[in-house]
Design a protein around this motif. Structure first.
Motif, PDB file in Angstrom:
ATOM      1  N   UNK A  81       4.931   3.364   8.985  1.00 47.96           N
ATOM      2  CA  UNK A  81       4.491   2.024   9.407  1.00 47.96           C
ATOM      3  C   UNK A  81       4.878   1.826  10.866  1.00 47.96           C
ATOM      4  N   UNK A  82       4.017   1.138  11.632  1.00 48.87           N
ATOM      5  CA  UNK A  82       4.355   0.956  13.052  1.00 48.87           C
ATOM      6  C   UNK A  82       5.616   0.118  13.273  1.00 48.87           C
ATOM      7  N   UNK A  83       5.909  -0.827  12.350  1.00 50.51           N
ATOM      8  CA  UNK A  83       7.081  -1.689  12.585  1.00 50.51           C
ATOM      9  C   UNK A  83       8.408  -1.023  12.206  1.00 50.51           C
ATOM     10  N   UNK A  84       8.418  -0.257  11.095  1.00 48.29           N
ATOM     11  CA  UNK A  84       9.687   0.363  10.702  1.00 48.29           C
ATOM     12  C   UNK A  84       9.816   1.795  11.214  1.00 48.29           C
ATOM     13  N   UNK A  85       8.693   2.447  11.457  1.00 50.13           N
ATOM     14  CA  UNK A  85       8.736   3.838  11.905  1.00 50.13           C
ATOM     15  C   UNK A  85       8.817   4.833  10.757  1.00 50.13           C
ATOM     16  N   UNK A  86       8.941   4.332   9.501  1.00 51.68           N
ATOM     17  CA  UNK A  86       8.966   5.222   8.334  1.00 51.68           C
ATOM     18  C   UNK A  86       7.967   4.703   7.306  1.00 51.68           C
ATOM     19  N   UNK A  87       7.662   5.534   6.307  1.00 53.78           N
ATOM     20  CA  UNK A  87       6.776   5.019   5.246  1.00 53.78           C
ATOM     21  C   UNK A  87       7.603   4.219   4.235  1.00 53.78           C
ATOM     22  N   UNK A  88       6.909   3.385   3.457  1.00 50.53           N
ATOM     23  CA  UNK A  88       7.602   2.457   2.557  1.00 50.53           C
ATOM     24  C   UNK A  88       8.479   3.163   1.537  1.00 50.53           C
ATOM     25  N   UNK A  89       7.980   4.295   1.020  1.00 51.44           N
ATOM     26  CA  UNK A  89       8.737   4.995  -0.019  1.00 51.44           C
ATOM     27  C   UNK A  89      10.090   5.434   0.519  1.00 51.44           C
ATOM     28  N   UNK A  90      10.098   5.895   1.763  1.00 51.63           N
ATOM     29  CA  UNK A  90      11.361   6.376   2.328  1.00 51.63           C
ATOM     30  C   UNK A  90      12.342   5.223   2.571  1.00 51.63           C
ATOM     31  N   UNK A  91      11.836   4.130   3.123  1.00 53.03           N
ATOM     32  CA  UNK A  91      12.720   2.974   3.321  1.00 53.03           C
ATOM     33  C   UNK A  91      13.225   2.486   1.970  1.00 53.03           C
ATOM     34  N   UNK A  92      12.334   2.490   0.967  1.00 53.85           N
ATOM     35  CA  UNK A  92      12.706   2.036  -0.374  1.00 53.85           C
ATOM     36  C   UNK A  92      13.829   2.864  -0.974  1.00 53.85           C
ATOM     37  N   UNK A  93      13.691   4.197  -0.899  1.00 52.05           N
ATOM     38  CA  UNK A  93      14.726   5.047  -1.526  1.00 52.05           C
ATOM     39  C   UNK A  93      16.046   4.890  -0.783  1.00 52.05           C
ATOM     40  N   UNK A  94      16.004   4.714   0.537  1.00 46.46           N
ATOM     41  CA  UNK A  94      17.266   4.564   1.270  1.00 46.46           C
ATOM     42  C   UNK A  94      17.944   3.232   0.939  1.00 46.46           C
ATOM     43  N   UNK A  95      17.137   2.185   0.743  1.00 43.22           N
ATOM     44  CA  UNK A  95      17.729   0.908   0.326  1.00 43.22           C
ATOM     45  C   UNK A  95      18.373   1.056  -1.056  1.00 43.22           C
ATOM     46  N   UNK A  96      17.674   1.773  -1.941  1.00 46.09           N
ATOM     47  CA  UNK A  96      18.230   2.020  -3.274  1.00 46.09           C
ATOM     48  C   UNK A  96      19.539   2.808  -3.171  1.00 46.09           C
ATOM     49  N   UNK A  97      19.537   3.838  -2.320  1.00 46.94           N
ATOM     50  CA  UNK A  97      20.752   4.647  -2.173  1.00 46.94           C
ATOM     51  C   UNK A  97      21.889   3.809  -1.575  1.00 46.94           C
ATOM     52  N   UNK A  98      21.552   2.856  -0.705  1.00 46.33           N
ATOM     53  CA  UNK A  98      22.581   1.965  -0.150  1.00 46.33           C
ATOM     54  C   UNK A  98      23.227   1.158  -1.274  1.00 46.33           C
ATOM     55  N   UNK A  99      22.397   0.723  -2.242  1.00 48.23           N
ATOM     56  CA  UNK A  99      22.963  -0.032  -3.370  1.00 48.23           C
ATOM     57  C   UNK A  99      23.802   0.893  -4.256  1.00 48.23           C
ATOM     58  N   UNK A 116       0.823  -1.203   0.000  1.00 50.20           N
ATOM     59  CA  UNK A 116       0.000   0.000   0.000  1.00 50.20           C
ATOM     60  C   UNK A 116       0.863   1.261   0.000  1.00 50.20           C
ATOM     61  N   UNK A 117       0.418   2.273  -0.755  1.00 51.07           N
ATOM     62  CA  UNK A 117       1.147   3.536  -0.770  1.00 51.07           C
ATOM     63  C   UNK A 117       0.570   4.443   0.308  1.00 51.07           C
ATOM     64  N   UNK A 118       1.243   4.501   1.397  1.00 48.32           N
ATOM     65  CA  UNK A 118       0.811   5.325   2.523  1.00 48.32           C
ATOM     66  C   UNK A 118       1.956   6.253   2.906  1.00 48.32           C
ATOM     67  N   UNK A 119       1.624   7.458   3.311  1.00 50.27           N
ATOM     68  CA  UNK A 119       2.683   8.354   3.744  1.00 50.27           C
ATOM     69  C   UNK A 119       2.780   8.429   5.267  1.00 50.27           C
TER      70      UNK A 119
END
Lengths: 111, 212
Positions: free
Chosen positions: B10-28, B4-7
């Motif tokens: 998330x209760x488990x990560x503390x961030x929204x998916x888009x932000x975790x996604x871009x940081x994982x991409x930047x890590x790569x 789901x696209x939510x801003x």
């Protein structure tokens, strides 16, 4: 970065962004001027890397909001940093494994 | 599986998916550029001389990279890219203050500055090619073109994304609900994280290649 920010808070952030902008410009000038000092490789590299790390930290902390980010993002970065250090360690250990390169590095005062 | 696209965080990560996604991409991306930086170190340490090629005008062996490359142009590009990072973050701040006109202005400036960066880069490349040198000329120019070329590709990608959000993508804000506006602001923040990373890579490229 928290989703809910008041206009006042955003305005305060904008002031910080502009200060960081000024600091980045000054540091760019410093790194260029220092390069004309004709230092030998090891100190020149150390100074250039030092300034670059400060500049990168300013961008990451303020523009990318890492200064107030959630823990999960820090862990992603720790993971990336660990892999990066591991990769460089592999490269450098293979470099040092070549006797003549190791001698050259020691002569240049790098190792 | 539907993501789901939510801003809202998330209760488990503390961030929204888009932000975790871009940081994982930047890590790569850190590994992508890191590998090439390691190649640069490898080439340089293994070389008898660096940059290990003749200057264009006097045809003597160059002892410094700035005899081959233009430090003034690269300094100009450093300033341009830093300025574009500032306008990018200001465009996001404008949305946070509900000021769409200011967003358009700052995002427009970001795109123009990025285009300016590419124009300066094109002049630099053109100067090299006009002297008959290419990536194949020396290891120095080889790694120079690969690192700056890959970086320029990233700049181009950023321009495309930012231009979309400046133009057609902005419908999400102008015609959208409060929820859509929050989503648009989130998109700008995520695009900004990418753009600042491109700036960050240049902050290391500039001294490594041009200055030492």
């Amino acid at each position: 970065m928290a989703a809910e920010m008041t206009v006042q808070e955003v305005k305060r952030h904008v002031r910080v962004y502009l200060m960081v902008f000024g600091a980045l410009l000054v540091l760019t000038l410093v790194t260029v001027l220092v390069s004309y000092l004709d230092m030998s490789l090891a100190p020149a590299l150390a100074v250039a890397l030092f300034i670059a790390i400060i500049k990168a930290s300013l961008v990451a902390l303020y523009f990318m909001h890492l200064i107030s980010e959630r823990q999960v993002i820090y862990w992603v970065l720790v993971l990336a940093a660990a892999f990066l250090v591991g990769m460089f360690a592999l490269f450098i250990s293979s470099l040092l494994d070549q006797a003549e390169v190791a001698v050259m590095l020691m002569g240049a005062g790098v190792a | 599986m539907q993501i789901p696209y939510e801003v809202t965080p998330r209760p488990d990560t503390g961030v929204n998916n888009a932000k975790l996604g871009i940081w994982l991409f930047l890590a790569s991306e850190v590994m992508l550029f890191g590998g090439l930086f390691a190649a640069y170190v490898f080439l340089r340490m293994g070389a008898d001389a660096w940059p290990g090629m003749e200057t264009f005008d006097t045809h003597v062996m160059a002892t410094r990279a700035d005899q081959i490359l233009s430090v003034p142009l690269a300094t100009l590009n450093t300033v341009i890219l830093i300025a574009s990072s500032v306008t990018m973050v200001l465009s996001w701040a404008a949305l946070k203050m509900n000021n769409f006109k200011q967003f358009r202005l700052q995002m427009g400036l970001t795109i123009l500055l990025a285009l300016g960066f590419l124009v300066v880069k094109a002049f630099e490349y053109g100067d090299k090619f006009s002297h008959g040198v290419a990536p194949e000329t020396s290891n120095f120019l080889g790694i120079y073109f690969v690192l700056t070329g890959l970086h320029a590709v990233h700049v181009t990608g950023g321009i495309l994304v930012n231009a979309y959000f400046w133009g057609p993508g902005a419908k999400m804000w102008t015609q959208g609900s409060v929820r859509a506006k929050a989503h648009f602001t989130n998109r700008i923040e995520v695009a900004g994280l990418y753009w600042h990373f491109v700036d960050l890579v240049w902050i290391f490229l500039f001294p490594m290649i041009y200055l030492i």
